[in-house]
Design a protein around this motif. Structure first.
Motif, PDB file in Angstrom:
ATOM      1  N   ASP A 150       0.374  -1.233   0.406  1.00 50.67           N
ATOM      2  CA  ASP A 150       0.116   0.161  -0.198  1.00 50.67           C
ATOM      3  C   ASP A 150       0.997   0.964   0.311  1.00 50.67           C
ATOM      4  O   ASP A 150       1.117   1.468   0.935  1.00 50.67           O
ATOM      5  N   TRP A 172       0.333   4.145  -1.033  1.00 46.93           N
ATOM      6  CA  TRP A 172      -0.152   5.308  -1.015  1.00 46.93           C
ATOM      7  C   TRP A 172      -0.414   5.400   0.361  1.00 46.93           C
ATOM      8  O   TRP A 172      -0.399   6.162   1.311  1.00 46.93           O
ATOM      9  N   THR A 195       1.079   8.534   3.518  1.00 43.15           N
ATOM     10  CA  THR A 195       1.239   8.849   4.831  1.00 43.15           C
ATOM     11  C   THR A 195       1.577   8.653   5.200  1.00 43.15           C
ATOM     12  O   THR A 195       2.143   9.286   6.920  1.00 43.15           O
ATOM     13  N   GLN A 211       0.179  10.949 -12.253  1.00 42.71           N
ATOM     14  CA  GLN A 211      -0.691   9.874 -11.865  1.00 42.71           C
ATOM     15  C   GLN A 211      -2.331   9.378 -12.192  1.00 42.71           C
ATOM     16  O   GLN A 211      -2.150   8.102 -11.473  1.00 42.71           O
ATOM     17  N   GLU A 261      -1.334   5.154 -11.714  1.00 35.79           N
ATOM     18  CA  GLU A 261      -2.183   4.024 -10.539  1.00 35.79           C
ATOM     19  C   GLU A 261      -2.802   3.187 -11.410  1.00 35.79           C
ATOM     20  O   GLU A 261      -3.847   2.060 -11.066  1.00 35.79           O
ATOM     21  N   TYR A 305       0.067   0.183  -7.386  1.00 32.05           N
ATOM     22  CA  TYR A 305      -0.193   1.892  -7.179  1.00 32.05           C
ATOM     23  C   TYR A 305      -1.351   1.876  -7.472  1.00 32.05           C
ATOM     24  O   TYR A 305      -1.536   2.872  -7.370  1.00 32.05           O
ATOM     25  N   GLY A 306      -2.653   1.212  -7.670  1.00 30.84           N
ATOM     26  CA  GLY A 306      -3.826   1.721  -7.508  1.00 30.84           C
ATOM     27  C   GLY A 306      -4.481   1.862  -5.851  1.00 30.84           C
ATOM     28  O   GLY A 306      -3.360   1.706  -5.148  1.00 30.84           O
ATOM     29  N   ARG A 307      -5.133   2.580  -5.944  1.00 29.44           N
ATOM     30  CA  ARG A 307      -6.044   2.988  -4.489  1.00 29.44           C
ATOM     31  C   ARG A 307      -6.542   2.158  -3.516  1.00 29.44           C
ATOM     32  O   ARG A 307      -6.601   1.781  -2.669  1.00 29.44           O
ATOM     33  N   ASP A 308      -7.266   0.912  -4.100  1.00 33.46           N
ATOM     34  CA  ASP A 308      -7.739   0.150  -3.822  1.00 33.46           C
ATOM     35  C   ASP A 308      -6.848  -1.415  -3.319  1.00 33.46           C
ATOM     36  O   ASP A 308      -6.921  -1.756  -3.699  1.00 33.46           O
TER      37      ASP A 308
END
Length: 306
Positions: A77, A79, A83, A108, A112, A117-120
């Motif tokens: 993960d 992303w 953070t 971006q 992704e 690199y995907g958000r899910d």
């Protein structure tokens, strides 16, 4: 003044024994300096032409299987890690093969689409587990992650990776060595996977991509930067094409093809997170401007006041 210990470096800035440290501090170290010096501190920050990668030893099974390598990337993960880790270490920016915010950065929306690199993250880890099963890798499979005994940011990145891979059922042993033995093991292929790095002095694909060329190049020479032991003539061809073209738009297109081949299709090596330069320094230091490389500093206009 040469100081190897990070705490001693911070104390030197706080006490005024040194006015600046040019490599970079973590956010907590920055805050410590600012708390002590108050208005006597200035903080400059910049993107950094450095990142942590992971190299897989393609001579070892199952690291010779692209499905296994891709599963390892999908499990991360980036992303969420960006953070969390950016609060405690000088890592953070999520990017592809070229520096985020640099002239060759991957947009971006394109980034992704690459594996990992995907958000899910839930969907990505489900796909990772499916790939592990297809590759015949059992639940609880165990391997070693070689790392360098440099705390910032190598240890932080390794602990993060080990936790990410645990979440798809893998057990990873953290093997930390002094820099000399660490590099010797990488060069000799005495590892399963290794936390590695890619740092340069200038934004240019000719520099940043050479590390990922085949270990045995078409001209018969050896690529001493490729610790993975793989040969990929497609990457070699794409590298030559982007280097030779005089068309700037075409060059970026070919670089994107190289990136997709390396990070999404073959996954010979992966990027984790890029670094961020954080330079807190005394206000007695004037004329300094932080840049994206700690290898190349322009100090000709720097001066010190009493």
């Amino acid at each position: 003044m040469f100081i190897g210990n990070a705490a001693a470096q911070v104390n030197a800035i706080k006490s005024g024994q040194a006015l600046v440290e040019f490599r970079g501090f973590s956010p907590p170290q920055r805050d410590d300096v600012v708390r002590t010096l108050g208005s006597g501190a200035t903080v400059q920050e910049s993107g950094w032409l450095c990142n942590n990668t992971v190299v897989f030893n393609s001579r070892h099974r199952p690291f010779d299987d692209a499905r296994f390598r891709k599963a390892l990337s999908l499990a991360i993960d980036r992303w969420g890690g960006s953070t969390a880790l950016s609060q405690i270490a000088f890592v953070g920016p999520v990017g592809g093969l070229l520096r985020p915010e640099g002239p060759f950065a991957t947009p971006q929306a394109e980034l992704e689409k690459l594996a990992g690199y995907g958000r899910d993250i839930a969907a990505a880890r489900a796909e990772a587990k499916k790939l592990l099963a297809e590759a015949g890798v059992p639940e609880g499979f165990e391997f070693n992650l070689l790392n360098r005994n440099v705390e910032m940011p190598y240890r932080y990145v390794a602990v993060f990776l080990i936790d990410q891979w645990r979440q798809i059922g893998l057990k990873v042993n953290h093997v930390v060595k002094e820099t000399g033995p660490y590099l010797a093991d990488e060069r000799a292929g005495n590892f399963d996977a290794a936390v590695d790095f890619n740092c340069d002095f200038y934004d240019d694909p000719d520099l940043q991509l050479v590390k990922f060329l085949s270990v045995e190049l078409p001209n018969g020479s050896v690529n001493g930067l490729n610790y993975g032991g793989y040969i990929d003539r497609t990457l070699d061809r794409l590298y030559d094409e982007q280097s030779r073209t005089e068309d700037a738009a075409r060059r970026i297109t070919v670089v994107r093809q190289f990136e997709k081949r390396l990070l999404d299709e073959k996954v010979w090596q992966i990027y984790v997170l890029w670094w961020k330069r954080i330079i807190p320094h005394s206000t007695k230091l004037h004329g300094y401007k932080v840049g994206p490389s700690h290898y190349l500093e322009d100090l000709q206009d720097v001066w010190i006041s009493e």
